[in-house]
Design an enzyme around this catalytic site. Sequence first.
Site, PDB file in Angstrom:
ATOM      1  CE  LYS A   8       0.788   1.107   4.413  1.00 35.86           C
ATOM      2  NZ  LYS A   8       1.591   2.325   5.016  1.00 35.86           N
ATOM      3  CG  ASP A 142      -0.304   0.011   7.954  1.00 33.31           C
ATOM      4  OD1 ASP A 142      -1.190   1.097   8.128  1.00 33.31           O
ATOM      5  OD2 ASP A 142       0.723   0.144   8.016  1.00 33.31           O
TER       6      ASP A 142
END
Length: 304
Positions: A8, A142
Site C-alpha cells: 500500500k 495497517d
Amino acid sequence: MKTRAFAKINLTLEVLGIRPDGYHDLRSVVEPVSLADIIEIEPRRDGRITVETVSGGAVALDALDARPEKNLAWRAADSLRRHAGKPDAGADIFITKNIPLGGGLGGGSADAAAVLNALSVLWGLDLPVQTLAEIGAETGSDVPSLVFGRTVLMKGRGERVSSWPAETPDLPVWHFVLANPGIHSSTPAVFKEADCTSRLTSAGEITDNMRLAFSSGDPRLLAAAMQNDLTVPAQRLYPRIAEAAAALLEAGAMNAVLTGSGSTVAGVVRDAAEGEAVCRKIPGGFRAVCVSSARWCNGQHSGF
Ligand code: C5P
C-alpha cells in the site's frame, strides 16, 4: 490457493492526536499498489500453522524475525482461527517477499490481510470483509485497510476503515514510481519524533482535495492532493528519505511523498511509460519500481 498480497501507499496521512494508549489517531487514504508478495497457502486439519518466507530476489530478509508469533501472517491466521472457534484449523503458508521490509509499504500487513481473505475461504468461513478488518486490527494497525483490496479511508488507530470514495464506483488507476533508500524506518521512532517536532493537523480539506482528484481522474490533482504528516519527522531521523524524494523530483515525477512512516517515497507519474522513464533516471543507490493501483474484485481474492 495462490494469491497476491499488494503493498500500500498512503495517499494522505494526517496525524490528528495522541491517544491514551500511546497510539495516534490518524486519517489516511490508503491505496493498494501492484508491488506484491506471493502467498501460497494450504489448509491443514491438525491445528498447526507454519510460515516459510523466501526473498523474491530484490528484498533482503535479514530484519525478518524468525519466531512465528512475530510474523503478521501467522498472527492473522491464529486470530482468525480463535474467532472462528476452530482449534483444529491450520495452514501451511509460503511467502515470496517482493515488498521491502520497513519501507512503509505495509508488506507484513499485506501478507496478513491476504492470509485472512484466503483462510476465510479455505476454512469455509466466508466472513464479510468488515469482520476480517476487525479481526485484522488485532494483528496490526495497517491490516484492516489492506483486507479491502481497494482504496479505503482509514481512521482511528487504523481499525476504522471504509471503502472510499463512496460515490466513485469505478476507481481511477493511478501510476507511481516508488523510490526506496534501502533503510529500515522504525514506525514507533517516527511517531515519537512527530510528537516532538510536528504540528498535529486536523484539516478535513486534505481528504476533500483527494476526493476531487478521484472524481476527476487527473494525476496532476492527485499529485497536488498527496500529503503525509510524518514526512518531516521521518526525514529528520533518516536524511536518506529526503535524498530519495529529491531523486524522484529530479527524475521528473510530479511529486515525492513519504508513504506511511517511511522509508519509501512515492511520486506520481501520468502513465506506465512515463513511470519507466522516471525509474531509469533514479540513481543506483535507490531501489526504484513502477507500480499502479491494484484492486481485488469485491474485496475478495481474484487470484491469478
Ligand atoms: O499497530 P502496529 O504494530 O502496526 O504499530 C506499530 C507502532 O506504530 C506502534 O507501536 C506505535 O508506536 C505506532 N503507531 C501509532 N499510531 C498508529 C499506528 C501505529 O503510534 N495509529
